[in-house]
Motif scaffolding. Structure first.
Motif, PDB file in Angstrom:
ATOM      1  N   SER A 108       0.832  -1.200   0.000  1.00 14.78           N
ATOM      2  CA  SER A 108       0.000   0.000   0.000  1.00 14.78           C
ATOM      3  C   SER A 108       0.868   1.251   0.000  1.00 14.78           C
ATOM      4  N   MET A 109       2.037   1.205   0.645  1.00 17.54           N
ATOM      5  CA  MET A 109       2.936   2.357   0.629  1.00 17.54           C
ATOM      6  C   MET A 109       3.474   2.586  -0.778  1.00 17.54           C
ATOM      7  N   MET A 110       3.681   1.497  -1.529  1.00 19.53           N
ATOM      8  CA  MET A 110       4.187   1.631  -2.891  1.00 19.53           C
ATOM      9  C   MET A 110       3.158   2.332  -3.773  1.00 19.53           C
ATOM     10  N   LEU A 111       1.877   2.114  -3.500  1.00 16.74           N
ATOM     11  CA  LEU A 111       0.836   2.728  -4.313  1.00 16.74           C
ATOM     12  C   LEU A 111       0.523   4.146  -3.873  1.00 16.74           C
ATOM     13  N   GLU A 112       0.982   4.510  -2.695  1.00 14.03           N
ATOM     14  CA  GLU A 112       0.702   5.845  -2.189  1.00 14.03           C
ATOM     15  C   GLU A 112       1.744   6.814  -2.722  1.00 14.03           C
ATOM     16  N   ALA A 113       1.312   7.686  -3.572  1.00 12.52           N
ATOM     17  CA  ALA A 113       2.222   8.694  -4.117  1.00 12.52           C
ATOM     18  C   ALA A 113       2.340   9.838  -3.120  1.00 12.52           C
ATOM     19  N   ARG A 145      -3.425   9.030  -3.160  1.00  8.78           N
ATOM     20  CA  ARG A 145      -3.546   7.591  -3.344  1.00  8.78           C
ATOM     21  C   ARG A 145      -3.750   7.315  -4.827  1.00  8.78           C
ATOM     22  N   LEU A 146      -3.254   6.187  -5.289  1.00  5.90           N
ATOM     23  CA  LEU A 146      -3.330   5.869  -6.707  1.00  5.90           C
ATOM     24  C   LEU A 146      -4.197   4.649  -6.962  1.00  5.90           C
ATOM     25  N   SER A 147      -4.934   4.703  -8.052  1.00  5.24           N
ATOM     26  CA  SER A 147      -5.641   3.515  -8.530  1.00  5.24           C
ATOM     27  C   SER A 147      -4.606   2.615  -9.200  1.00  5.24           C
ATOM     28  N   GLY A 148      -5.001   1.423  -9.584  1.00  2.74           N
ATOM     29  CA  GLY A 148      -4.079   0.514 -10.260  1.00  2.74           C
ATOM     30  C   GLY A 148      -3.520   1.100 -11.535  1.00  2.74           C
ATOM     31  N   LYS A 149      -4.368   1.734 -12.339  1.00  6.71           N
ATOM     32  CA  LYS A 149      -3.922   2.343 -13.596  1.00  6.71           C
ATOM     33  C   LYS A 149      -2.959   3.500 -13.328  1.00  6.71           C
ATOM     34  N   ASN A 168       0.370   2.209 -12.298  1.00  6.16           N
ATOM     35  CA  ASN A 168       1.099   1.734 -13.473  1.00  6.16           C
ATOM     36  C   ASN A 168       1.759   2.908 -14.194  1.00  6.16           C
ATOM     37  N   THR A 169       1.039   4.022 -14.312  1.00  6.14           N
ATOM     38  CA  THR A 169       1.603   5.206 -14.958  1.00  6.14           C
ATOM     39  C   THR A 169       2.798   5.733 -14.177  1.00  6.14           C
TER      40      THR A 169
END
Length: 192
Positions: free
Chosen positions: A6-11, A15-19, A22-23
């Motif tokens: 979850s930390m990796m997805l948190e910019a 918060r980031l969606s999967g898409k 990926n961007t």
């Protein structure tokens, strides 16, 4: 989803969606390639966006500056690298192993390692936010390696040692491998 995932997805900004994740991943990978070719001075968000196949405006929705982008790359490397703190009963061994591992995260990538130092010294609020997160993660790892109830002065001294040593490496006074060795020697002085 685990906490590190979850930390990796948190910019830095949201918060980031999967898409979106990926961007951001495409942008950070492209930035490493552009850095290797152009160096930090030549790096631009526009170049990274083009290399990643993303619009420049889209790239700027995620990264406010090239410093922010490079700081994000280091943050992602740090949180995705497993903590090597072993089950060794000696906290000195655990701390030295931990600090060496962090010091060598970008050691094999000359342009990236120098860029990380420059980026983390920036005043961009997004960089300041990441710098705080990076510092907190390094502190957490040091505390974990030291064991229960570590001396706060020792923790702070080790943090200062690490930060100062990496600035020296980023300024070109020594290679990151040499700095990792110096961190080990200095940490031993603090811990013994």
């Amino acid at each position: 989803m685990s906490e590190p995932d979850s930390m990796m997805l948190e910019a830095t900004r949201r918060r980031l969606s999967g898409k979106q994740a990926n961007t951001v991943d495409r942008l950070t990978r492209a930035a490493v390639q552009v850095l290797a070719q152009e160096g930090f001075a030549g790096l631009t968000i526009r170049m990274v966006a083009a290399s990643a196949g993303v619009g420049t405006a889209t790239a700027y929705t995620y990264f406010s500056s090239k410093e922010h982008l490079v700081a994000e790359i280091f943050w992602r490397r740090l949180v995705s690298s497993p903590s090597p703190a072993s089950q060794n009963p000696d906290p000195v061994v655990r701390v030295v192993t931990e600090l060496r591992n962090i010091a060598l995260l970008v050691a094999d990538e000359r342009e990236l390692s120098g860029a990380v130092t420059s980026a983390l010294l920036g005043r961009d609020p997004d960089v300041e936010h990441l710098r705080d997160r990076i510092g907190s993660e390094i502190r957490r790892r040091i505390v974990h390696a030291l064991g229960p109830e570590p001396d706060p002065e020792v923790v702070e001294s080790l943090q200062l040692l690490y930060a100062g040593a990496l600035v020296r490496a980023g300024m070109g006074y020594a290679s990151y491998a040499e700095i990792a060795d110096r961190i080990e020697k200095s940490a031993l002085l603090i811990l013994r």
